[in-house]
Design an enzyme around this catalytic site. Structure first.
Site, PDB file in Angstrom:
ATOM      1  N   ARG A 148      34.925  73.996   6.729  1.00 24.67           N
ATOM      2  CA  ARG A 148      34.648  75.401   7.151  1.00 24.67           C
ATOM      3  C   ARG A 148      35.496  75.703   8.229  1.00 24.67           C
ATOM      4  O   ARG A 148      35.756  76.717   8.564  1.00 24.67           O
ATOM      5  CB  ARG A 148      33.201  75.380   7.455  1.00 24.67           C
ATOM      6  CG  ARG A 148      32.468  74.284   8.073  1.00 24.67           C
ATOM      7  CD  ARG A 148      30.950  74.646   8.048  1.00 24.67           C
ATOM      8  NE  ARG A 148      30.086  73.740   8.920  1.00 24.67           N
ATOM      9  CZ  ARG A 148      29.663  72.527   8.661  1.00 24.67           C
ATOM     10  NH1 ARG A 148      30.415  71.625   7.739  1.00 24.67           N
ATOM     11  NH2 ARG A 148      29.014  71.892   9.396  1.00 24.67           N
TER      12      ARG A 148
ATOM     13  N   HIS B 223      31.566  74.060  15.909  1.00 26.58           N
ATOM     14  CA  HIS B 223      30.489  74.076  15.367  1.00 26.58           C
ATOM     15  C   HIS B 223      29.081  74.392  16.438  1.00 26.58           C
ATOM     16  O   HIS B 223      29.458  74.185  17.653  1.00 26.58           O
ATOM     17  CB  HIS B 223      30.079  72.763  14.691  1.00 26.58           C
ATOM     18  CG  HIS B 223      31.030  72.446  13.437  1.00 26.58           C
ATOM     19  ND1 HIS B 223      31.118  72.719  12.045  1.00 26.58           N
ATOM     20  CD2 HIS B 223      32.229  71.366  13.743  1.00 26.58           C
ATOM     21  CE1 HIS B 223      31.909  72.007  11.493  1.00 26.58           C
ATOM     22  NE2 HIS B 223      32.716  71.609  12.396  1.00 26.58           N
TER      23      HIS B 223
ATOM     24  N   ARG C  59      32.508  79.666  16.453  1.00 24.04           N
ATOM     25  CA  ARG C  59      32.204  78.745  15.413  1.00 24.04           C
ATOM     26  C   ARG C  59      32.995  79.152  14.007  1.00 24.04           C
ATOM     27  O   ARG C  59      33.725  80.168  14.132  1.00 24.04           O
ATOM     28  CB  ARG C  59      30.514  79.126  15.146  1.00 24.04           C
ATOM     29  CG  ARG C  59      29.813  78.454  15.889  1.00 24.04           C
ATOM     30  CD  ARG C  59      28.441  78.825  15.940  1.00 24.04           C
ATOM     31  NE  ARG C  59      27.908  78.089  14.754  1.00 24.04           N
ATOM     32  CZ  ARG C  59      26.494  78.505  14.268  1.00 24.04           C
ATOM     33  NH1 ARG C  59      25.746  79.407  14.832  1.00 24.04           N
ATOM     34  NH2 ARG C  59      26.013  78.006  13.007  1.00 24.04           N
ATOM     35  N   HIS C  60      33.165  78.401  13.140  1.00 26.97           N
ATOM     36  CA  HIS C  60      33.613  78.573  11.640  1.00 26.97           C
ATOM     37  C   HIS C  60      32.959  79.961  11.195  1.00 26.97           C
ATOM     38  O   HIS C  60      31.811  80.283  11.599  1.00 26.97           O
ATOM     39  CB  HIS C  60      33.421  77.503  10.569  1.00 26.97           C
ATOM     40  CG  HIS C  60      31.879  76.834  10.770  1.00 26.97           C
ATOM     41  ND1 HIS C  60      30.990  77.635  10.100  1.00 26.97           N
ATOM     42  CD2 HIS C  60      31.193  75.942  11.417  1.00 26.97           C
ATOM     43  CE1 HIS C  60      29.670  77.165  10.330  1.00 26.97           C
ATOM     44  NE2 HIS C  60      30.012  76.048  10.888  1.00 26.97           N
TER      45      HIS C  60
ATOM     46  N   GLU D 112      30.600  68.512  13.326  1.00 25.19           N
ATOM     47  CA  GLU D 112      29.166  68.933  14.042  1.00 25.19           C
ATOM     48  C   GLU D 112      28.371  67.631  14.106  1.00 25.19           C
ATOM     49  O   GLU D 112      28.557  66.372  13.462  1.00 25.19           O
ATOM     50  CB  GLU D 112      28.810  69.652  12.784  1.00 25.19           C
ATOM     51  CG  GLU D 112      27.258  70.354  13.024  1.00 25.19           C
ATOM     52  CD  GLU D 112      26.983  70.992  14.294  1.00 25.19           C
ATOM     53  OE1 GLU D 112      27.525  70.608  15.616  1.00 25.19           O
ATOM     54  OE2 GLU D 112      26.730  72.096  14.414  1.00 25.19           O
TER      55      GLU D 112
ATOM     56  N   ASN E  36      24.926  77.783   5.576  1.00 17.32           N
ATOM     57  CA  ASN E  36      24.521  78.569   6.596  1.00 17.32           C
ATOM     58  C   ASN E  36      23.680  79.619   5.892  1.00 17.32           C
ATOM     59  O   ASN E  36      22.408  79.754   6.151  1.00 17.32           O
ATOM     60  CB  ASN E  36      25.585  79.413   7.386  1.00 17.32           C
ATOM     61  CG  ASN E  36      26.156  78.393   8.512  1.00 17.32           C
ATOM     62  OD1 ASN E  36      27.425  78.858   8.825  1.00 17.32           O
ATOM     63  ND2 ASN E  36      25.716  77.646   9.034  1.00 17.32           N
TER      64      ASN E  36
HETATM   65  O1  F6P Z   1      22.763  75.385  11.075  1.00 17.53           O
HETATM   66  C1  F6P Z   1      24.228  75.188  11.566  1.00 17.53           C
HETATM   67  C2  F6P Z   1      24.383  73.755  12.337  1.00 17.53           C
HETATM   68  O2  F6P Z   1      25.717  73.659  12.697  1.00 17.53           O
HETATM   69  C3  F6P Z   1      23.953  72.572  11.548  1.00 17.53           C
HETATM   70  O3  F6P Z   1      24.956  71.868  10.659  1.00 17.53           O
HETATM   71  C4  F6P Z   1      23.680  71.615  12.616  1.00 17.53           C
HETATM   72  O4  F6P Z   1      22.772  70.497  12.238  1.00 17.53           O
HETATM   73  C5  F6P Z   1      22.742  72.563  13.544  1.00 17.53           C
HETATM   74  O5  F6P Z   1      23.700  73.598  13.636  1.00 17.53           O
HETATM   75  C6  F6P Z   1      22.801  72.093  14.946  1.00 17.53           C
HETATM   76  O6  F6P Z   1      21.876  73.005  15.635  1.00 17.53           O
HETATM   77  P1  F6P Z   1      20.422  72.322  15.897  1.00 17.53           P
HETATM   78  O7  F6P Z   1      20.618  71.454  16.962  1.00 17.53           O
HETATM   79  O8  F6P Z   1      19.855  73.630  16.765  1.00 17.53           O
HETATM   80  O9  F6P Z   1      19.541  72.198  14.959  1.00 17.53           O
END
Ligand code: F6P
Length: 544
Positions: A375, A460, A324-325, A395, A331
């Site tokens: 990122r 991501h 991941r970044h 993402e 975050n």
């Molecule tokens: O929290 C970091 C992230 O990359 C968010 O930008 C993204 O919406 C999320 O993780 C995805 O994870 P989840 O599907 O568990 O919400």
């Protein structure tokens, strides 16, 4: 048409015209206020296309990327546009019920047939087709085991059993192949999409029988897939895999005896083997996985897709790295989505990453893929390798929730929040995406990953979960909960039946962005192993 009908239809067209005029005004207003992006017309690819038409950075993928650009408008807008009102929906799987394909493997033993069957199954299952491999060797072993248990009779499955001059054994092998085909056909009738007949099918006569049997079924497409291999190193490696991986055919023999017997079995098959050339059949003939492909009479969407996938495979040793970044400012704030920069700890990770990667990869070539978000590009900035950015690696788009914390989402959209927890794979954010949408947009990335050698993807959380699930063949229900922590490099080494994995975590603290699966739901399984299965997992259903 009657007068009443004409009147009705006039009124209806007037109504439609008025609706269209109103919609067109609304669209113009939205475009003028910047609420709606203007329509983008994608120019045709330039005539000077580079050789890898569909490759990373190639024109086809660029067009795909541009055509799937998702609006990343800030979610903090006071009221979402009409198209995203209502709650985020659980979107059902597409209907593939009309797709019925039989892929009949062809080839001598130790030529990688099971490897190709397995890869094809994993790829198509990842895309949500119902796929099953019907391995005749497994059926033979399972039946022999049952016979031994019930009757105490032990069948001889040494090379002798595979000799064409042994009439009784030949008959029994033909029967097993037929039975396996019948099971496959039955399974397709019960709703399956792609059944893979994993047998040698190495004579014209056997293929003619399969063709004749399939001709009796409506709506089933038959494709032969030959794995031809004349590379001594690959054959030797496949033989070793067979004798060293606990194959039950060789459980009572020493490795030396097993090797000798298996080589004799191969030579028995070689005596009668006919490579596929029948001009009237639909087939793909793959030489030395990736070296040369012959295609004949392949039509239709799914068949072409299968062919395209198989054409991109190779078995050269390589590594795929995921990271991941580095930790981002969002975050740290607990916000999702957005396009924020790295935090100071994220920057430390970006600076430490090159040493970790070069220690691992040494002098070998590597290409780094990032998304188009800041990122990931920032994280890759110190890496001394060729870099490519992919829009498809951006993402998961959280739509109206982009830029919010999970707590804010729960407060503002409680139904959405509950819906997502209930079925995370299928849930599509209002104005955004679901995990399923992401899998679909990642398909060209998978295709290209199969074609490439050493690749590092700086991605991501959601994106890497989808890619990881493909390589480890993990089910949809587990996919959205896979742990892909920050500041960790995951190294995958593709093997004949799966991937080996190593994880390297750099000692640079970062927040934990993983939200565990709600307690009521089943906990995810650990990833699959690289062990080959030698028996049919489920009970063999007697055929009518
Ligand atoms: O929290 C970091 C992230 O990359 C968010 O930008 C993204 O919406 C999320 O993780 C995805 O994870 P989840 O599907 O568990 O919400």
């Amino acid at each position: 048409m009657s007068d009443a009908g004409a009147l009705h239809s006039d009124a209806a067209s007037r109504g439609i015209a008025e609706d269209l005029a109103r919609a067109s005004d609304a669209l113009e207003n939205m475009q003028a206020s910047g609420e709606l992006a203007p329509v983008v017309t994608v120019a045709p690819a330039s005539p000077n296309v580079p050789p890898a038409l569909f490759g990373a950075g190639g024109p086809m993928l660029k067009r795909f990327d541009e055509s799937t650009v998702a609006s990343r408008k800030g979610s903090n807008a006071p009221s979402p546009p009409p198209s995203v009102k209502g709650i985020g929906k659980k979107v059902a799987k597409p209907d593939y019920s009309e797709q019925k394909i039989v892929v009949a493997m062809v080839g001598l033993p130790a030529r990688g047939k099971s490897y190709l069957s397995n890869k094809l199954m994993i790829y198509l299952r990842w895309l949500e087709y119902d796929v099953k491999v019907f391995n005749v060797g497994q059926l033979r072993r399972t039946k022999a085991r049952q016979k031994a248990q019930k009757l105490g009779v032990k069948e001889n499955h040494t090379a002798e059993f595979f000799s064409h001059s042994n009439a009784q054994a030949t008959q029994s092998r033909d029967k097993l192949a037929e039975e396996s085909l019948e099971m496959l056909i039955q399974w397709l009738k019960e709703g399956g999409n792609v059944g893979i007949h994993d047998a040698t099918n190495s004579t014209k006569d056997r293929r003619a029988k399969i063709e004749a049997r399939l001709a009796k079924e409506k709506g089933m497409t038959l494709i032969f897939l030959e794995s031809f291999c004349d590379d001594p190193a690959t054959i030797a490696a496949n033989v070793e895999l067979k004798v060293s991986q606990g194959d039950p055919d060789y459980k009572d023999m020493s490795p030396d005896e097993a090797r000798k017997d298996f080589l004799r079995r191969i030579s028995e098959y070689e005596k009668v083997y006919e490579t596929i050339t029948e001009p009237h059949l639909s087939y793909l003939r793959i030489k030395n996985v990736g070296e040369e492909v012959t295609m004949s009479r392949i039509n239709g969407y799914l068949s072409s897709r299968i062919a395209f996938y198989l054409m991109n495979l190779h078995i050269r040793p390589r590594n795929i790295f995921f990271s991941r970044h580095g930790e981002s400012q969002y975050n740290v704030e607990g916000k999702i989505g957005g396009d924020s920069l790295l935090s100071s700890r994220g920057m430390q990770y970006a600076k430490a990453l090159p040493a970790l990667i070069t220690d691992n990869i040494g002098e070998k070539p590597l290409t780094v893929w990032t998304s188009t978000l800041k990122r990931t590009i920032q994280t890759a900035q110190y890496l001394p390798y060729t870099k490519l950015t992919w829009k498809s690696l951006d993402e998961l788009d959280a739509g109206v929730c982009d830029g919010m914390t999970y707590e804010e989402i729960e407060q503002a959209y409680p139904d959405d929040y509950a819906n997502r927890d209930e079925d995370k794979f299928n849930y599509r954010y209002r104005g955004g995406e679901s995990y399923r949408d992401v899998v679909v947009r990642l398909e060209p990335v998978i295709m290209e990953l199969e074609r490439q050698e050493n690749i590092l993807i700086i991605g991501h959380q959601a994106i890497l979960r989808c890619l990881y699930a493909y390589f480890h063949h993990l089910p949809q229900t587990d996919l959205p909960y896979i742990k892909i922590p920050l500041h960790t490099v995951i190294k995958l080494t593709p093997k004949a039946y799966g991937c080996d994995e190593e994880r390297y975590t750099l000692p640079i603290n970062a927040v934990d962005t993983h939200r565990p699966k709600p307690k009521t739901a089943k906990q995810p399984l650990t990833h699959s192993t690289t062990q080959r299965q030698y028996f049919v997992e489920e009970e063999i259903k007697p055929l009518a």
